[in-house]
Design an enzyme around this catalytic site. Structure first.
Site, PDB file in Angstrom:
ATOM      1  N   PHE A 178       5.580  32.411 -10.279  1.00 59.17           N
ATOM      2  CA  PHE A 178       4.414  33.243  -9.993  1.00 59.17           C
ATOM      3  C   PHE A 178       3.079  32.560 -10.316  1.00 59.17           C
ATOM      4  CE2 PHE A 178       7.874  35.886 -11.951  1.00 59.17           C
ATOM      5  CZ  PHE A 178       8.540  36.104 -10.754  1.00 59.17           C
ATOM      6  N   CYS A 179       2.971  31.270 -10.062  1.00 55.37           N
ATOM      7  CA  CYS A 179       1.726  30.529 -10.320  1.00 55.37           C
ATOM      8  C   CYS A 179       1.269  30.710 -11.764  1.00 55.37           C
ATOM      9  CB  CYS A 179       0.606  30.944  -9.368  1.00 55.37           C
ATOM     10  SG  CYS A 179       0.994  30.626  -7.656  1.00 55.37           S
TER      11      CYS A 179
END
Ligand code: PMP
Length: 406
Positions: A354-355
């Site tokens: 998720f970055c």
């Protein structure tokens, strides 16, 4: 239809069995679906839009007014102060990059390793602190950082984590930062869709969020904050709109002040109008009722997770959070599970990091059983919001259990 109804709420998808089911969208944290208010604002402008700030005819005038009204509505939504600017950007990443370039030269940016990459990477001189395990630890760590740094410093912190959904102790951190004369930036990308994102309540000097996570997926975002740094900075984009006067020789020019300085080129009117329409709808909505609905779904989901699944958390299971849950699936690859949820059950979630690689590494390492088959410390994330239902949640937990057992 009400302003906050989801457009396409009845989207159907076909399963391999031939059965058609309503698509259960549990990936709001990546991009939330569009609400009626945003769709209507765009539909109303489409037949009459023109060039913002650049023409005299009725289309241009309508567009200029709509754009500036959108700015005022966003200002109201975040409780902007008299000396704040509202700048329309492409998204949160763009807003934070803009601000990073507008910091006074030599500024140290203090941040925690719990941030999304958008709030981790843009800062020119970062001081990265380990992701804390409690609000107390975050505060202590900030105090220590403030005592060993000098000169101009800023603190940047997320309002709510895109991985754990946990609400960060922004106000407490901001009070300490301000006591040291340090300004505070809040990444409200995940907070604004779920909770009021008020500058004063948060103790924020700057705040950024994205339209596409706030039910207005038309390519715009927002940066709000103190005008002095923004007006003193180099324009974010050189060109028309940002320039006030341009002479005959290179360098013979003056830049605009105010939002125009950082909004070079023709602005995204439809995006701005869509964001403002959602802000206006949320301003008059019963936020307590929305909050209760979301918290009920959250409790239902967390209370019916299949055995062996572990929910990720920095601050502990009782810490307040928004409708985002990330799960470690010991012995299973979250990417494969997410794929099966989509294909076999018509449920949309997200798998991966998720970055937020440092945070996910930290969360999965602290839980020795979490490392998945793919060996990448990946997680499975379910996230929800305005259009989510108990049926969505029940389908998700039942399907997850079925996949993990098979
Ligand atoms: N911050 C947080 C907390 C986020 O969750 C995201 C998006 N996942 C961003 C920043 C970046 O938002 P955008 O991709 O809209 O620029």
């Amino acid at each position: 239809m009400s302003a906050l109804d989801i457009v396409g709420d009845d989207l159907k998808t076909e399963l391999p069995t031939g059965e058609t089911v309503r698509f259960a969208h549990l990936d709001y944290a990546a991009s939330a679906p569009c609400v009626e208010a945003a769709a209507q604002a765009v539909a109303e402008l489409l037949p009459r839009y023109g060039s913002v700030h650049r023409g005299t005819g009725v289309r241009s005038q309508t567009s200029t007014v709509a754009y500036e009204v959108a700015r005022d509505v966003v200002a109201e939504f975040v409780g902007a102060r008299a000396d704040d600017q509202v700048i329309f950007t492409r998204n949160t990443t763009d807003a934070l990059n803009l601000l990073a370039r507008a910091l006074p030269a030599g500024t140290t940016t203090i941040l925690f390793d719990g941030e999304h990459h958008a709030n981790l990477l843009p800062w020119p001189n970062p001081l990265r602190l380990p992701a804390p395990e409690s609000a107390y630890e975050a505060i202590k760590s900030l105090k220590d950082a403030l005592s060993v740094t000098k000169g101009t410093r800023v603190l940047t912190v997320t309002g709510a984590s895109n991985v754990t959904g946990e609400i960060w102790p922004v106000r407490e951190l901001a009070d300490i930062a301000h006591a040291h004369g340090v300004r505070v930036i809040v990444d409200a990308a995940q907070l604004a869709p779920h909770r009021p994102a008020n500058l004063d309540h948060l103790g924020a000097d700057f705040l950024a969020f994205s339209g596409h996570k706030l039910y207005a997926p038309f390519g715009a975002g927002v940066l709000v904050g103190r005008a002095d740094w923004l007006d003193a900075a180099e324009p974010y984009l050189y060109g028309g709109g940002a320039s006030a006067t341009v002479g005959d020789r290179p360098g013979e020019l003056t830049w605009a002040t105010g939002p125009a300085r950082h909004e070079g080129g023709t602005p995204n009117l439809l995006g701005a109008a869509a964001i403002a329409a959602v802000c206006a709808a949320l301003l008059v909505a019963d936020r307590d009722a929305l909050h209760r609905h979301e918290q009920d779904l959250l409790a239902r989901l967390r209370g019916s997770l299949p055995d062996g699944v572990r929910e990720m958390s920095l601050f502990g299971p009782d810490h307040p959070r928004v409708g985002i849950v990330s799960l470690a699936l010991p012995g299973h690859d979250p990417a494969r599970v997410a794929h099966r949820l989509g294909r076999e059950f018509g449920i949309g979630v997200r798998a991966g990091q998720f970055c937020a690689h440092p945070l996910v590494r930290r969360l999965t390492k602290s839980d020795a059983t979490a490392t998945c088959e793919s060996g990448q410390n990946a997680l499975l994330r379910a996230s929800f919001g305005l259009g989510s239902t108990t049926e969505d949640v029940d389908r998700f937990t039942a399907a997850l259990g079925e996949i993990l057992r098979s």
